[in-house]
Design a protein around this motif. Structure first.
Motif, PDB file in Angstrom:
ATOM      1  N   LEU A 290       0.822  -1.201   0.000  1.00 37.85           N
ATOM      2  CA  LEU A 290       0.000   0.000   0.000  1.00 37.85           C
ATOM      3  C   LEU A 290       0.860   1.256   0.000  1.00 37.85           C
ATOM      4  O   LEU A 290       0.664   2.150  -0.825  1.00 37.85           O
ATOM      5  N   VAL A 291       1.837   1.325   0.911  1.00 37.98           N
ATOM      6  CA  VAL A 291       2.643   2.543   1.011  1.00 37.98           C
ATOM      7  C   VAL A 291       3.604   2.695  -0.170  1.00 37.98           C
ATOM      8  O   VAL A 291       4.004   3.818  -0.488  1.00 37.98           O
ATOM      9  N   GLN A 292       3.949   1.598  -0.817  1.00 38.59           N
ATOM     10  CA  GLN A 292       4.824   1.672  -1.994  1.00 38.59           C
ATOM     11  C   GLN A 292       4.049   1.966  -3.272  1.00 38.59           C
ATOM     12  O   GLN A 292       4.645   2.131  -4.333  1.00 38.59           O
ATOM     13  N   GLY A 293       2.721   2.012  -3.184  1.00 39.25           N
ATOM     14  CA  GLY A 293       1.904   2.338  -4.345  1.00 39.25           C
ATOM     15  C   GLY A 293       1.547   1.149  -5.214  1.00 39.25           C
ATOM     16  O   GLY A 293       0.959   1.321  -6.290  1.00 39.25           O
ATOM     17  N   GLY A 294       1.874  -0.041  -4.762  1.00 36.24           N
ATOM     18  CA  GLY A 294       1.563  -1.232  -5.542  1.00 36.24           C
ATOM     19  C   GLY A 294       0.168  -1.767  -5.302  1.00 36.24           C
ATOM     20  O   GLY A 294      -0.238  -2.761  -5.917  1.00 36.24           O
ATOM     21  N   LEU A 295      -0.576  -1.108  -4.411  1.00 33.82           N
ATOM     22  CA  LEU A 295      -1.906  -1.579  -4.045  1.00 33.82           C
ATOM     23  C   LEU A 295      -2.773  -0.369  -3.758  1.00 33.82           C
ATOM     24  O   LEU A 295      -2.350   0.554  -3.056  1.00 33.82           O
ATOM     25  N   SER A 296      -3.975  -0.336  -4.318  1.00 35.18           N
ATOM     26  CA  SER A 296      -4.884   0.773  -4.025  1.00 35.18           C
ATOM     27  C   SER A 296      -5.422   0.614  -2.603  1.00 35.18           C
ATOM     28  O   SER A 296      -5.396  -0.478  -2.033  1.00 35.18           O
ATOM     29  N   GLU A 297      -5.934   1.701  -2.072  1.00 38.50           N
ATOM     30  CA  GLU A 297      -6.492   1.640  -0.721  1.00 38.50           C
ATOM     31  C   GLU A 297      -7.680   0.685  -0.668  1.00 38.50           C
ATOM     32  O   GLU A 297      -7.853  -0.063   0.298  1.00 38.50           O
ATOM     33  N   GLU A 298      -8.499   0.698  -1.717  1.00 40.39           N
ATOM     34  CA  GLU A 298      -9.657  -0.193  -1.758  1.00 40.39           C
ATOM     35  C   GLU A 298      -9.226  -1.655  -1.765  1.00 40.39           C
ATOM     36  O   GLU A 298      -9.798  -2.484  -1.044  1.00 40.39           O
ATOM     37  N   SER A 299      -8.216  -1.976  -2.561  1.00 41.36           N
ATOM     38  CA  SER A 299      -7.703  -3.355  -2.598  1.00 41.36           C
ATOM     39  C   SER A 299      -7.083  -3.735  -1.264  1.00 41.36           C
ATOM     40  O   SER A 299      -7.249  -4.862  -0.785  1.00 41.36           O
TER      41      SER A 299
ATOM     42  N   ALA B  29     -10.442  -5.426   6.874  1.00 43.82           N
ATOM     43  CA  ALA B  29     -11.078  -4.370   7.673  1.00 43.82           C
ATOM     44  C   ALA B  29     -10.514  -3.029   7.233  1.00 43.82           C
ATOM     45  O   ALA B  29      -9.440  -2.962   6.632  1.00 43.82           O
ATOM     46  N   ASN B  30     -11.247  -1.976   7.549  1.00 42.58           N
ATOM     47  CA  ASN B  30     -10.831  -0.625   7.202  1.00 42.58           C
ATOM     48  C   ASN B  30     -10.332   0.088   8.465  1.00 42.58           C
ATOM     49  O   ASN B  30     -11.132   0.431   9.336  1.00 42.58           O
ATOM     50  N   PRO B  31      -9.023   0.312   8.578  1.00 41.86           N
ATOM     51  CA  PRO B  31      -8.492   0.991   9.770  1.00 41.86           C
ATOM     52  C   PRO B  31      -9.042   2.406   9.959  1.00 41.86           C
ATOM     53  O   PRO B  31      -9.012   2.936  11.059  1.00 41.86           O
ATOM     54  N   ARG B  32      -9.561   2.995   8.886  1.00 46.32           N
ATOM     55  CA  ARG B  32     -10.115   4.348   8.995  1.00 46.32           C
ATOM     56  C   ARG B  32     -11.430   4.329   9.770  1.00 46.32           C
ATOM     57  O   ARG B  32     -11.728   5.240  10.528  1.00 46.32           O
ATOM     58  N   THR B  33     -12.221   3.295   9.583  1.00 44.63           N
ATOM     59  CA  THR B  33     -13.515   3.211  10.266  1.00 44.63           C
ATOM     60  C   THR B  33     -13.475   2.285  11.482  1.00 44.63           C
ATOM     61  O   THR B  33     -14.424   2.244  12.258  1.00 44.63           O
ATOM     62  N   THR B  34     -12.398   1.553  11.628  1.00 49.02           N
ATOM     63  CA  THR B  34     -12.233   0.636  12.766  1.00 49.02           C
ATOM     64  C   THR B  34     -10.878   0.906  13.422  1.00 49.02           C
ATOM     65  O   THR B  34      -9.928   0.136  13.260  1.00 49.02           O
ATOM     66  N   PRO B  35     -10.769   2.011  14.173  1.00 47.25           N
ATOM     67  CA  PRO B  35      -9.476   2.388  14.744  1.00 47.25           C
ATOM     68  C   PRO B  35      -8.922   1.383  15.758  1.00 47.25           C
ATOM     69  O   PRO B  35      -7.734   1.398  16.048  1.00 47.25           O
ATOM     70  N   GLU B  36      -9.782   0.497  16.256  1.00 49.21           N
ATOM     71  CA  GLU B  36      -9.311  -0.505  17.219  1.00 49.21           C
ATOM     72  C   GLU B  36      -8.206  -1.367  16.615  1.00 49.21           C
ATOM     73  O   GLU B  36      -7.358  -1.882  17.338  1.00 49.21           O
ATOM     74  N   ILE B  37      -8.231  -1.526  15.295  1.00 49.47           N
ATOM     75  CA  ILE B  37      -7.211  -2.332  14.619  1.00 49.47           C
ATOM     76  C   ILE B  37      -5.819  -1.792  14.954  1.00 49.47           C
ATOM     77  O   ILE B  37      -4.925  -2.547  15.330  1.00 49.47           O
ATOM     78  N   VAL B  38      -5.645  -0.498  14.823  1.00 50.32           N
ATOM     79  CA  VAL B  38      -4.342   0.110  15.068  1.00 50.32           C
ATOM     80  C   VAL B  38      -4.002   0.059  16.553  1.00 50.32           C
ATOM     81  O   VAL B  38      -2.877  -0.265  16.932  1.00 50.32           O
ATOM     82  N   ARG B  39      -4.988   0.357  17.404  1.00 45.57           N
ATOM     83  CA  ARG B  39      -4.739   0.320  18.848  1.00 45.57           C
ATOM     84  C   ARG B  39      -4.278  -1.070  19.288  1.00 45.57           C
ATOM     85  O   ARG B  39      -3.312  -1.204  20.039  1.00 45.57           O
ATOM     86  N   VAL B  40      -4.942  -2.100  18.790  1.00 44.17           N
ATOM     87  CA  VAL B  40      -4.564  -3.473  19.148  1.00 44.17           C
ATOM     88  C   VAL B  40      -3.139  -3.768  18.691  1.00 44.17           C
ATOM     89  O   VAL B  40      -2.348  -4.369  19.415  1.00 44.17           O
ATOM     90  N   GLU B  41      -2.793  -3.331  17.489  1.00 42.60           N
ATOM     91  CA  GLU B  41      -1.436  -3.572  16.981  1.00 42.60           C
ATOM     92  C   GLU B  41      -0.391  -2.826  17.806  1.00 42.60           C
ATOM     93  O   GLU B  41       0.694  -3.346  18.074  1.00 42.60           O
ATOM     94  N   LEU B  42      -0.709  -1.611  18.233  1.00 41.92           N
ATOM     95  CA  LEU B  42       0.212  -0.860  19.088  1.00 41.92           C
ATOM     96  C   LEU B  42       0.380  -1.561  20.438  1.00 41.92           C
ATOM     97  O   LEU B  42       1.496  -1.676  20.955  1.00 41.92           O
ATOM     98  N   GLU B  43      -0.728  -2.029  21.001  1.00 39.96           N
ATOM     99  CA  GLU B  43      -0.653  -2.742  22.285  1.00 39.96           C
ATOM    100  C   GLU B  43       0.160  -4.026  22.160  1.00 39.96           C
ATOM    101  O   GLU B  43       0.970  -4.341  23.031  1.00 39.96           O
ATOM    102  N   GLU B  44      -0.071  -4.768  21.070  1.00 36.39           N
ATOM    103  CA  GLU B  44       0.691  -6.005  20.855  1.00 36.39           C
ATOM    104  C   GLU B  44       2.174  -5.708  20.666  1.00 36.39           C
ATOM    105  O   GLU B  44       3.028  -6.467  21.127  1.00 36.39           O
TER     106      GLU B  44
END
Length: 199
Positions: free
Chosen positions: A12-21, A28-43
């Motif tokens: 995604l960050v290298q531009g090889g994948l669209s945000e939708e893909s 899941a969409n980290p923009r609408t489900t912020p718990e994804i990022v929080r869980v990863e930070l906690e882990e």
């Protein structure tokens, strides 16, 4: 975070994948489900995983930051097992949340071996900018202390310059362009009582 998810983030960050893909494959969409990022930070903190932390921060910067993560980011800032202190300082600058003032001040004074190449100046300066952007009297007091600390002359000068800039800022002054851009990274719907944003 498993290796396939890390690969998706990298693509995604290298531009090889669209945000939708990315969202479809990530599941899941980290923009609408912020718990994804929080869980990863906690882990990351629990497992002391430098890779997890790096990719969790990429997600946070790409899809939005939450002030609810500030205490967790400060805990991560105090750890020595990773090399993401400057990225975390950038996240805290974006958040501009007064509860992070002490964390930023302590970090500006700390020394990390991996940053010895420039005597930890870059991290200290990032913390100084974050304190400036918080802009409260408490933040100004920490800038004053840093300007009189035993840090390098360059860091003391930056602290004094940011302190001086605060002194000439008046209510109603236009918001600098760099801050408007940073504000777009913070999701107001994830905020802690939106009206407190600039207090």
């Amino acid at each position: 975070m498993d290796v396939p998810k890390r690969r998706l983030i990298w693509d995604l960050v290298q531009g090889g994948l669209s945000e939708e893909s990315f969202i479809a494959q990530f599941g899941a969409n980290p923009r609408t489900t912020p718990e994804i990022v929080r869980v990863e930070l906690e882990e990351s903190l629990t497992e002391r995983s430098t890779d997890n932390l790096r990719f969790a921060l990429i997600l946070a910067f790409r899809f939005g930051l939450s002030r609810q993560w500030a205490p967790l980011l400060c805990k991560l800032m105090g750890e020595d097992w990773h090399h993401s202190h400057e990225d975390i300082a950038g996240a805290l600058q974006d958040l501009r949340f007064p509860v992070t003032i002490d964390c930023l001040y302590r970090t500006a004074l700390r020394k990390h071996d991996y940053l010895a190449y420039n005597d930890n100046e870059s991290l200290a300066i990032k913390c100084i900018w974050a304190l400036h952007d918080i802009g409260t009297p408490e933040a100004a007091e920490k800038l004053q202390r840093l300007s009189q600390s035993d840090l390098s002359a360059r860091v003391r000068e930056k602290a004094l310059k940011r302190l001086s800039a605060l002194a000439v800022t008046r209510p109603g002054d236009p918001v600098p362009a760099y801050r408007r851009a940073r504000d777009q990274k913070v999701r107001p719907d994830w905020d802690l009582g939106g009206s407190q944003r600039d207090k």
